[in-house]
Structure formats: structure tokens, C-alpha cells
Write an enzyme that holds these catalytic residues in place. Sequence first.
Site, PDB file in Angstrom:
ATOM      1  N   THR A  89       7.414   7.620  -6.335  1.00  0.00           N
ATOM      2  CA  THR A  89       8.848   7.735  -6.049  1.00  0.00           C
ATOM      3  C   THR A  89       9.502   6.393  -6.338  1.00  0.00           C
ATOM      4  O   THR A  89       9.018   5.355  -5.880  1.00  0.00           O
ATOM      5  CB  THR A  89       9.068   8.146  -4.579  1.00  0.00           C
ATOM      6  OG1 THR A  89       8.474   9.433  -4.364  1.00  0.00           O
ATOM      7  CG2 THR A  89      10.543   8.198  -4.232  1.00  0.00           C
ATOM      8  N   VAL A  91      12.226   3.283  -6.606  1.00  0.00           N
ATOM      9  CA  VAL A  91      13.310   2.524  -5.983  1.00  0.00           C
ATOM     10  C   VAL A  91      14.480   2.490  -6.970  1.00  0.00           C
ATOM     11  O   VAL A  91      14.284   2.413  -8.182  1.00  0.00           O
ATOM     12  CB  VAL A  91      12.833   1.090  -5.651  1.00  0.00           C
ATOM     13  CG1 VAL A  91      13.997   0.150  -5.381  1.00  0.00           C
ATOM     14  CG2 VAL A  91      11.887   1.108  -4.449  1.00  0.00           C
ATOM     15  N   ILE A 125       5.221   3.577  -4.621  1.00  0.00           N
ATOM     16  CA  ILE A 125       6.624   3.200  -4.780  1.00  0.00           C
ATOM     17  C   ILE A 125       6.794   2.553  -6.153  1.00  0.00           C
ATOM     18  O   ILE A 125       6.169   1.535  -6.452  1.00  0.00           O
ATOM     19  CB  ILE A 125       7.069   2.232  -3.665  1.00  0.00           C
ATOM     20  CG1 ILE A 125       6.987   2.916  -2.282  1.00  0.00           C
ATOM     21  CG2 ILE A 125       8.478   1.705  -3.942  1.00  0.00           C
ATOM     22  CD1 ILE A 125       7.955   4.070  -2.076  1.00  0.00           C
ATOM     23  N   LYS A 126       7.655   3.163  -6.960  1.00  0.00           N
ATOM     24  CA  LYS A 126       7.870   2.641  -8.317  1.00  0.00           C
ATOM     25  C   LYS A 126       8.958   1.566  -8.304  1.00  0.00           C
ATOM     26  O   LYS A 126      10.049   1.783  -7.770  1.00  0.00           O
ATOM     27  CB  LYS A 126       8.281   3.766  -9.273  1.00  0.00           C
ATOM     28  CG  LYS A 126       7.137   4.652  -9.692  1.00  0.00           C
ATOM     29  CD  LYS A 126       7.601   5.759 -10.620  1.00  0.00           C
ATOM     30  CE  LYS A 126       7.667   5.308 -12.057  1.00  0.00           C
ATOM     31  NZ  LYS A 126       7.986   6.449 -12.958  1.00  0.00           N
ATOM     32  N   ILE A 127       8.630   0.451  -8.918  1.00  0.00           N
ATOM     33  CA  ILE A 127       9.555  -0.685  -8.991  1.00  0.00           C
ATOM     34  C   ILE A 127       9.508  -1.232 -10.412  1.00  0.00           C
ATOM     35  O   ILE A 127       8.428  -1.335 -11.010  1.00  0.00           O
ATOM     36  CB  ILE A 127       9.144  -1.794  -7.992  1.00  0.00           C
ATOM     37  CG1 ILE A 127       9.141  -1.264  -6.550  1.00  0.00           C
ATOM     38  CG2 ILE A 127      10.051  -3.014  -8.114  1.00  0.00           C
ATOM     39  CD1 ILE A 127       8.615  -2.245  -5.520  1.00  0.00           C
TER      40      ILE A 127
END
Length: 318
Positions: A89, A91, A125-127
Site C-alpha cells: 500500500t 504512501v 508500505i510503498k515509498i
Amino acid sequence: MNQLEQLRQFTTVVADTGDFQLMKQYTPQDATTNPSLILKAVQKPEYRHLLEKAVQDHHGNGGVDAVMDEVLIAFGCEILAIVPGRVSTEVDARLSFDTEASVAKARHLIQLYEQRGIARERVLIKIASTWEGIRAAEILQRDGIRCNMTLLFSLVQAVACAEAGAQLISPFVGRIFDWYKKQAGEQWDAAANGGDNDPGVRSVRQIYDYYKKFGYPTEVMGASFRSTTQILSLAGCDLLTISPELLEQLAAGQGPVAHKLSVDQAQAANIARIAADEPAFRWQLNEDAMATEKLAEGIRLFAADAVKLEKLIGEIAK
């Protein structure tokens, strides 16, 4: 055995889509989403209810931002009911140059998942792989929040992510290929730049070999594919995230699949270490026109799709 089944012998197959009904038939281990894929999915009639419910439940309490988060979590939870592994998912791309805000948003997303009974180990968490994004990942990883570093186009980005302790990176194959093809124009030689010589494939192989040579535990997940040829040229990579269209082609493909990337080959390779502190990172990224342009463009595109999703939310909320 079809090509998808053969690929699974060497590599963990991940579905790259927000369309969770479509991914079921390919039984992926994990799934990845991004703002563009979520925007595409919510415009389909079968997923409209997720957007409407998020607006109904949260628009009066936290506004558009709260609804956006709720939509991401709703899709993530639906996906996790299908895949046995993890969902990625993202950011908001507009936070790509703000370490503190990225950390805060990531923690909030994990909190929302945990409120729904989803263990943080099942969420990546995708950044974006900016310097600031990588620093955010370093902080989050220490808190047990696992990060998937996206928009990654160069070795120096990959090395900085590994040194920060990121769980996983997503080097982009197709967008690198696109850049070199566009630069060459009419001079592009498809045969000379295909298969193992595809510039996007070469980039991922270089990163994979570097990680395995120097013993970094960070997982390498090739992403952004334009063809099954690109995918099969990276058989053996830790993971590959693949669109439903290309999963379908692989499932229909009957040719042999060779094991292309291996830890043994990487460890035997003659590879020099590179510096990835802040001055080295910024300089090497700046020297790489492709990586600089594609990182900037990728952030703009994801940010633009986030704005479109906000507008859609605003229209429903009226």
C-alpha cells in the site's frame, strides 16, 4: 507446465493490480497496488461500492484525506482475503520529499490495518526511493513496519535502500526500457536491446547481483513490465510483480523458462562496492539522466492520480 508455473519454480509471483477479482485465478503469493491502479479500479462498477462506503463512513470525519486512506485500506483488506502473503500500500507521492510526513502516514496506514485485524507483517508500505523516502523507511523498519521502495531506477538508489534496511525494493523494468527507446528514436534496435540486453532487465540484474554479492537481505522485486520476455529474462529474481494481462499471457505460454538469476552466479561475480551516503547518492542520481527523469516523472504521475482520486471522492461526497 505453462510458463507461469515454470516461473514459480524460481521466483515468487506477485499480482500488480487493484482489481482483486481478476487476480484470483492466478493465485499470486503477494499483491502490489499504487495510486494509478487504485484509481483505475474504483472507476469500475464492481468496485464503486468501496469508494462510496469510504465516503459515507469518513468524509465528515477527517475529510478527503481520511477517505483516501480508507479506500487504500479497503482494497488492501480485500486483496489480503485472496493472497496468502502481503499487500503493498503506497504512501501519497506528494510526501516523497518529506521524511516526517511519510513516516506519519505510514504509521497511520498500519494502524488502520491493525484495527481491522491485519498483522503489520502482511503489509508493505510503498515509498518513493528519494533520499527523504529512504530515510523514512529506515525509521519505519526499526519500528517493525516493512517498506517496499518504489520508483527505483538506479543502483545507487538500491544500495541506499539496502543500507537503510528496507524490506524490499521494486526496480522498474518497463519505464527504464521506455526511456532508452524514446532516446534512441528511429535508431532503436529492438533485437540488440531485447531479452537479456534489455536496459531495464540489465538494471535489475545488476541490482540483484550486487545485493547477493554483498549479502543484503533486502528482497528484490522486479516491477513495471512491458512484455513476458522482460519477465522471463529475470526468472530467478526474488519476486516479480506482474499485471493480470501479462499473467494471462504467461499462463497461456508453453515455451521453456530458463533460470536466469542466481545467488551463486552473483556471489562469483567481480563487483565493486559503491558509496551511497547522501552526497554520493545525490551526485550519482544526478549523473544518471534516465533515473533522475523517471523518478521525477513517476512521482508526478502518482501525485496526479492521487489528485484525480480526491476529485472523484469530492464528487461522490456532494
